[in-house]
Design an enzyme around this catalytic site. Structure first.
Site, short mmCIF file in Angstrom:
data_model
loop_
_atom_site.label_atom_id
_atom_site.label_comp_id
_atom_site.label_asym_id
_atom_site.label_seq_id
_atom_site.Cartn_x
_atom_site.Cartn_y
_atom_site.Cartn_z
N CYS A 92 1.28 -1.02 -0.42
CA CYS A 92 0.06 -0.69 -0.01
C CYS A 92 1.07 1.66 0.14
O CYS A 92 1.86 0.81 -0.84
CB CYS A 92 -1.71 -0.22 1.51
N TRP A 93 -0.17 2.26 1.16
CA TRP A 93 1.35 4.12 0.99
C TRP A 93 2.65 3.76 1.59
O TRP A 93 3.74 3.40 1.28
CB TRP A 93 0.75 5.06 1.17
#
Length: 365
Positions: A92-93
């Site tokens: 993810c981020w």
């Protein structure tokens, strides 16, 4: 629990890379080859983020479960289709809750899951470090219509390392450069594409090119290729690198430009010409547009080339050293590439500054 990997091990791992960020985040930039596999839609991500800011982390986590929970079966079925061998890489981020949550779901379903430690943010740091790694390069210059991109493609076919700045940007580098090509990537994703290819060119693992490594060929460009910006780390290397300029006759250049842009619509050609009106001048702009509208693209290109040739010469004059010229008039892109390939093999491009004509005449077919 899914096992976290550092960026190098993650990129070299096995199984598809699933990017569980929202579709909007993925579109802005992603690891080349990764598959968009969002835990939340853009709207759902915004909803969870608002809850986090206004209510708090605990409520946001509960809302996330409410949203993602009903989709768990869908996630598992989609992952099975993408990874029948049940090996997956997920990020993810920042390597936090979204990748952790998706990894937990898929691991329960029988997948072997590895997470990217630090997430996409860690990958972006890798991009910057990779592009800053020094490698030997040769810059191929030449006026618009000289066929530089075609020559680079032929050099690649001969086994040379080539970084296609325009191909990765989906743009030919002029006001007309986007015609007949797909939409451009964001500058962020352009950097990702460049770094992905830059990393594939050999080095010794310590940020240094092995002794005797063949150079990487790339085309002379300004800092922008359409809307994409060449990262500073790479542009600095380009600016300091040896360069060679290929020269073609005006007739050949016009032939190539008509061949490239002949399928473009009249409206798009006129719009591209209007974009350089201030630099081309009102009278010449109108004359070029009149030729386009009457179907005489060759005459229009002849007018427009005058501006691009002057801009090219101005850029050359700012360089502190001479750039050897090699006349490839009458040669096909394949023959031109073979010619450059032989020259580089027997004598590095820097040496051509001292004796360009002798080398050129010796090798010319």
């Amino acid at each position: 629990m899914p096992k976290p990997l550092d960026i190098d091990d993650f990129l070299q791992g096995s199984g598809p890379i699933l990017d569980v960020r929202s579709p909007g985040e993925f579109h802005q930039g992603h690891i080349p080859g990764a598959i968009s596999f969002p835990l939340f839609t853009d709207a759902e991500r915004a909803q969870v983020g608002t809850c986090y800011k206004q209510v708090g982390r605990e409520s946001a986590v509960e809302l996330g479960f409410d949203i993602a929970g009903p989709k768990c079966g869908e996630f598992v079925r989609a992952a099975k289709a993408l990874a029948p061998e049940r090996h997956l890489r997920i990020h993810c981020w920042r390597g936090g809750m979204r990748s952790g949550g998706m990894g937990w779901i898929l691991e329960l379903a029988g997948f072997s899951v590895h997470l990217l430690d630090g997430g996409y943010k860690a990958y972006r740091r890798w991009v910057r470090q990779t592009l800053a790694t020094p490698k030997p390069i040769v810059v191929l210059g030449g006026m618009t219509g000289s066929g530089k991109t075609l020559i680079l493609q032929e050099l690649a076919a001969l086994g040379e390392s080539v970084l296609d700045l325009e191909g990765l940007a989906n743009h030919r580098g002029s006001s007309f450069g986007a015609l007949l090509l797909p939409p451009q990537p964001s500058t962020e994703h352009y950097e990702n594409l460049l770094a992905n290819q830059w990393a594939q060119f050999g080095n010794d693992g310590q940020g240094l090119a092995p002794e005797g490594q063949r150079p990487i060929w790339l085309e002379a460009e300004s800092r922008r290729v359409g809307t994409c910006r060449i990262p500073d780390e790479l542009f600095v290397q380009m600016d300091a690198a040896p360069a060679v300029e290929v020269v073609r006759s005006l007739d050949e250049r016009l032939d190539l430009l008509v061949e490239i842009y002949g399928e473009a619509s009249t409206e798009s050609l006129v719009a591209a010409t209007e974009r350089i009106r201030k630099r081309l001048g009102g009278d010449r702009t109108q004359a070029a547009i009149n030729h386009i509208q009457s179907g005489n693209l060759r005459a229009a290109c002849a007018i427009i080339l005058d501006y691009y040739d002057r801009a090219y010469r101005h850029d050359l004059e700012r360089r502190p050293r001479n750039i050897p010229q090699i006349d490839i008039s009458g040669l096909s892109p394949a023959a031109s590439a073979h010619y450059l390939h032989l020259i580089e093999k027997i004598s590095h491009v820097d040496a051509l500054v001292d004796a360009p004509l002798e080398v050129s005449e010796e090798l010319r077919p």
